[in-house]
Design a protein around this motif. Structure first.
Motif, PDB file in Angstrom:
ATOM      1  N   ASP A   1       0.816  -1.218   0.000  1.00 44.79           N
ATOM      2  CA  ASP A   1       0.000   0.000   0.000  1.00 44.79           C
ATOM      3  C   ASP A   1       0.848   1.265   0.000  1.00 44.79           C
ATOM      4  N   GLU A   2       1.994   1.239   0.676  1.00 48.29           N
ATOM      5  CA  GLU A   2       2.808   2.447   0.782  1.00 48.29           C
ATOM      6  C   GLU A   2       3.595   2.752  -0.495  1.00 48.29           C
ATOM      7  N   GLU A   3       3.422   1.941  -1.554  1.00 51.14           N
ATOM      8  CA  GLU A   3       4.161   2.165  -2.802  1.00 51.14           C
ATOM      9  C   GLU A   3       3.257   2.268  -4.026  1.00 51.14           C
ATOM     10  N   VAL A   4       1.933   2.359  -3.839  1.00 52.88           N
ATOM     11  CA  VAL A   4       1.028   2.282  -4.990  1.00 52.88           C
ATOM     12  C   VAL A   4       1.224   3.448  -5.962  1.00 52.88           C
ATOM     13  N   GLY A   5       1.465   4.651  -5.427  1.00 53.94           N
ATOM     14  CA  GLY A   5       1.686   5.799  -6.305  1.00 53.94           C
ATOM     15  C   GLY A   5       2.918   5.624  -7.155  1.00 53.94           C
ATOM     16  N   ASP A   6       4.014   5.136  -6.544  1.00 54.76           N
ATOM     17  CA  ASP A   6       5.248   4.893  -7.283  1.00 54.76           C
ATOM     18  C   ASP A   6       5.033   3.842  -8.366  1.00 54.76           C
ATOM     19  N   THR A   7       4.223   2.830  -8.054  1.00 48.89           N
ATOM     20  CA  THR A   7       3.946   1.772  -9.036  1.00 48.89           C
ATOM     21  C   THR A   7       3.184   2.319 -10.234  1.00 48.89           C
ATOM     22  N   VAL A   8       2.189   3.189  -9.994  1.00 49.02           N
ATOM     23  CA  VAL A   8       1.423   3.776 -11.093  1.00 49.02           C
ATOM     24  C   VAL A   8       2.343   4.594 -11.999  1.00 49.02           C
ATOM     25  N   VAL A   9       3.201   5.417 -11.402  1.00 48.00           N
ATOM     26  CA  VAL A   9       4.117   6.245 -12.191  1.00 48.00           C
ATOM     27  C   VAL A   9       5.034   5.357 -13.033  1.00 48.00           C
ATOM     28  N   GLU A  10       5.651   4.367 -12.391  1.00 44.83           N
ATOM     29  CA  GLU A  10       6.583   3.490 -13.103  1.00 44.83           C
ATOM     30  C   GLU A  10       5.870   2.705 -14.204  1.00 44.83           C
ATOM     31  N   PHE A  11       4.641   2.294 -13.942  1.00 41.72           N
ATOM     32  CA  PHE A  11       3.878   1.533 -14.932  1.00 41.72           C
ATOM     33  C   PHE A  11       3.731   2.333 -16.226  1.00 41.72           C
ATOM     34  N   PHE A  12       3.301   3.593 -16.104  1.00 43.72           N
ATOM     35  CA  PHE A  12       3.096   4.403 -17.302  1.00 43.72           C
ATOM     36  C   PHE A  12       4.425   4.849 -17.918  1.00 43.72           C
ATOM     37  N   GLN A  13       5.459   5.051 -17.095  1.00 47.63           N
ATOM     38  CA  GLN A  13       6.764   5.416 -17.639  1.00 47.63           C
ATOM     39  C   GLN A  13       7.323   4.322 -18.540  1.00 47.63           C
ATOM     40  N   ASN A  14       6.990   3.083 -18.257  1.00 48.52           N
ATOM     41  CA  ASN A  14       7.522   1.958 -19.027  1.00 48.52           C
ATOM     42  C   ASN A  14       6.740   1.672 -20.299  1.00 48.52           C
ATOM     43  N   LYS A  15       5.653   2.391 -20.533  1.00 49.44           N
ATOM     44  CA  LYS A  15       4.866   2.180 -21.745  1.00 49.44           C
ATOM     45  C   LYS A  15       5.499   2.926 -22.915  1.00 49.44           C
TER      46      LYS A  15
END
Length: 611
Positions: free
Chosen positions: A429-443
């Motif tokens: 839960d404490e990393e969900v924002g970072d995961t969203v950013v990284e997800f779209f950065q890798n597209k």
């Protein structure tokens, strides 16, 4: 009663006359609510069939493609057998389903007409077999038609069916009857579809024949001698309210609760009672369609739970599939319904004072609901830190807005957000924002990449926005820029009202007061000016009273009027920065300036904001 599931071949291939009783209403179906949806459903089946046929390695596999294609269920019809003398056509009264049967016959007539026009005689012959009874069995000319409507529709119906009858002299229709409109609609759709794509029109029409003959299913309920047709008609059409998918789910859940030895009444009062209120049955927008709010909520919730797209039309079967997979008890499922319903209410009725609320308001303007399963998950996790939640929604908003401003496709968004959802389920839960950013950065694909500042600037300087991006979205962009210019953060709301309109600075009819250099401008200069007039750099927002009063005015007059009346910093910057000429060069400059403002609102994928 006797009920059977039949395809159109079983219904229309035999020599039978389906007559609409006089007590029934006239034909009332229309394009938006019925014809368009029927055609879209039909297209889904035909396209799947053609895809399977294209993948076939030989003729055997092509023949098997039909068996592997999912048929489409058209609903139910109720028929009452009528006594008929020997050597006379078998006759049945249509107790329920006349709108559906009449529409199908008009659709067949349109398909026959297009097939004939495009030279596909074999397809035309196959459609014809579902439209007319054997001439040796008819006593009256109208007996030739499979379906016979009430008197008010008989002339128009005969017209549209006669267009496909080789024994008729009718070659065109010019009336404004609703059945004429129905025929014209399907003719146009079939004609455009048949000539679109790499396949020949003949291949399209052959696939349509197969679909119409064998892949459209109807439940046919035959009444028996002791069934009262009038009572059944009243029950079906007057005494009942159509069941929602949520109603089916509710009934199924409480039946399961009974099997689990739970008290369904107690569970209902504790978890489900709210869903029986009218507010949950109100129609809400779902793309271009309107669907009950409860069905839309369950669709998003089920997508979140299953990690795969759930379509509204397949909601109940998808729920049954979910129950087969889950180990949750009925009460646990109802608890989750109850909990996530409150989350859904927050998403659809947001507090505009918060950053999340501003995002949700903008999401509503974008008219996209594909992120909702992700948002249900994010907002439903109780231990997500606020800074991570804000980072997540800002990243999603930036990705959506930048792609919209760059006019990029949105066709795969549902798959992209389901992919994101699966990654979030594996994230603390404490990393969900970072995961969203990284997800779209890798597209990095055309359908999913996150546009950079250079992409955004190029788009906002060069691309046409007027009529390509709707005004509500353009107002939202200008509103966001105005908010940024005032630097109020999110402590107060400054949203444009519906009384403001998008205005061209250089008018659409610019030649009246805006001359080009030289006595006779070159055609290339005219074309360039016509192209830049619809870019965002040439657009602003004014009141609905000021807008028409200066619409085609020269720049000096328009600038003065804006200066006298505007209170928006967006417009003050316009008149202060470009007080002299307004031309192609200054339009490009302002487009670049607007792009800079947008970049400050919707951070780039490489922004330090995400660090």
């Amino acid at each position: 009663m006797k009920a059977d599931t039949l395809d159109l071949k079983d219904i229309f291939r035999k020599d039978t006359r389906y007559v609409v009783p006089r007590f029934q209403r006239p034909y009332v179906w229309n394009q938006e609510e019925h014809w368009q949806l029927l055609w879209e459903d039909l297209r889904l089946v035909v396209d799947e069939l053609m895809e399977r046929q294209a993948e076939a390695a030989d003729q055997f596999e092509r023949d098997e493609a039909q068996l592997e294609t999912s048929p489409h269920f058209l609903g139910a019809i109720v028929l009452d057998q009528q006594s008929t003398p020997t050597q006379k056509l078998e006759t049945r009264e249509i107790i329920d389903g006349q709108q559906r049967l009449i529409t199908l016959q008009v659709l067949l007539s349109a398909a026959h007409s297009v097939s004939t026009e495009l030279g596909s005689d074999e397809s035309a012959s196959m459609f014809e077999k579902l439209m007319y009874n054997d001439s040796d069995l008819i006593r009256d000319e109208t007996d030739r038609l499979k379906v016979w409507p009430i008197e008010a529709d008989q002339v128009a119906f005969t017209d549209v069916m006669s267009l496909s009858d080789p024994e008729s002299d009718v070659t065109e229709i010019d009336g404004d009857e609703i059945l004429h409109e129905c025929f014209e609609f399907f003719s146009k759709q079939i004609h455009e579809w048949a000539e679109d794509g790499p396949e020949s029109p003949g291949e399209h029409l052959d696939a349509l024949v197969t679909t119409m003959w064998k892949l459209l299913r109807v439940v046919v309920i035959d009444l028996e001698s002791n069934d009262d047709a009038q009572v059944i008609f009243e029950t079906l059409n007057a005494r009942g309210t159509p069941l929602l998918a949520a109603d089916l789910i509710k009934n199924y859940l409480f039946r399961e609760a009974t099997l689990e030895q739970n008290d369904p009444g107690e569970l209902h009062d504790k978890y489900w009672k709210q869903f029986d209120e009218d507010e949950w049955r109100v129609e809400v927008s779902q793309g271009r369609l309107e669907r009950p709010k409860i069905d839309v909520f369950i669709m998003h919730w089920l997508t979140m739970q299953m990690g795969q797209q759930v379509r509204a039309k397949k909601l109940f079967p998808a729920f049954r599939k979910y129950l087969d997979r889950t180990d949750l008890s009925t009460e646990e499922i109802l608890q989750r319904f109850d909990y996530y319903a409150s989350i859904y209410e927050e998403l659809t009725e947001p507090d505009d004072q918060s950053r999340e609320g501003v995002f949700l308001h903008r999401l509503d303007v974008l008219d996209t609901t594909t992120p909702f399963p992700v948002l249900l998950y994010l907002f439903g996790q109780e231990d997500v830190p606020n800074d991570q939640l804000v980072k997540a929604v800002e990243a999603i908003e930036s990705w959506l807005m930048r792609r919209m401003l760059c006019r990029l496709t949105s066709k795969n968004y549902n798959k992209i957000f389901i992919e994101l959802l699966e990654e979030l389920k594996q994230t603390p839960d404490e990393e969900v924002g970072d995961t969203v950013v990284e997800f779209f950065q890798n597209k990095d694909g055309e359908s999913d990449y996150w546009p950079t500042d250079d992409d955004l600037s190029n788009a906002m300087v060069e691309l046409q926005y007027w009529s390509r991006i709707n005004q509500r979205r353009l107002k939202m962009v200008f509103s966001a820029i105005e908010r940024e210019l005032r630097d109020t953060g999110y402590s107060e709301t400054l949203e444009f009202t519906q009384g403001l309109e998008i205005e061209h600075i250089l008018p659409q009819e610019w030649s009246h007061h805006w001359s080009l250099p030289g006595e006779r401008p070159a055609e290339a200069e005219r074309i360039e000016r016509d192209e830049v007039k619809n870019t965002v750099g040439n657009l602003t927002i004014l009141t609905d009273k000021l807008n028409p009063s200066i619409s085609n005015a020269a720049w000096d007059d328009k600038r003065e009027a804006i200066q006298d009346h505007t209170v928006l910093l967006l417009n003050k910057h316009l008149i202060d920065t470009w007080p002299g000429e307004w031309n192609e060069e200054t339009i490009a400059e302002r487009g670049a300036w607007l792009a800079d403002q947008a970049s400050d609102i919707w951070f780039a994928p490489d922004s330090s904001r995400w660090s």
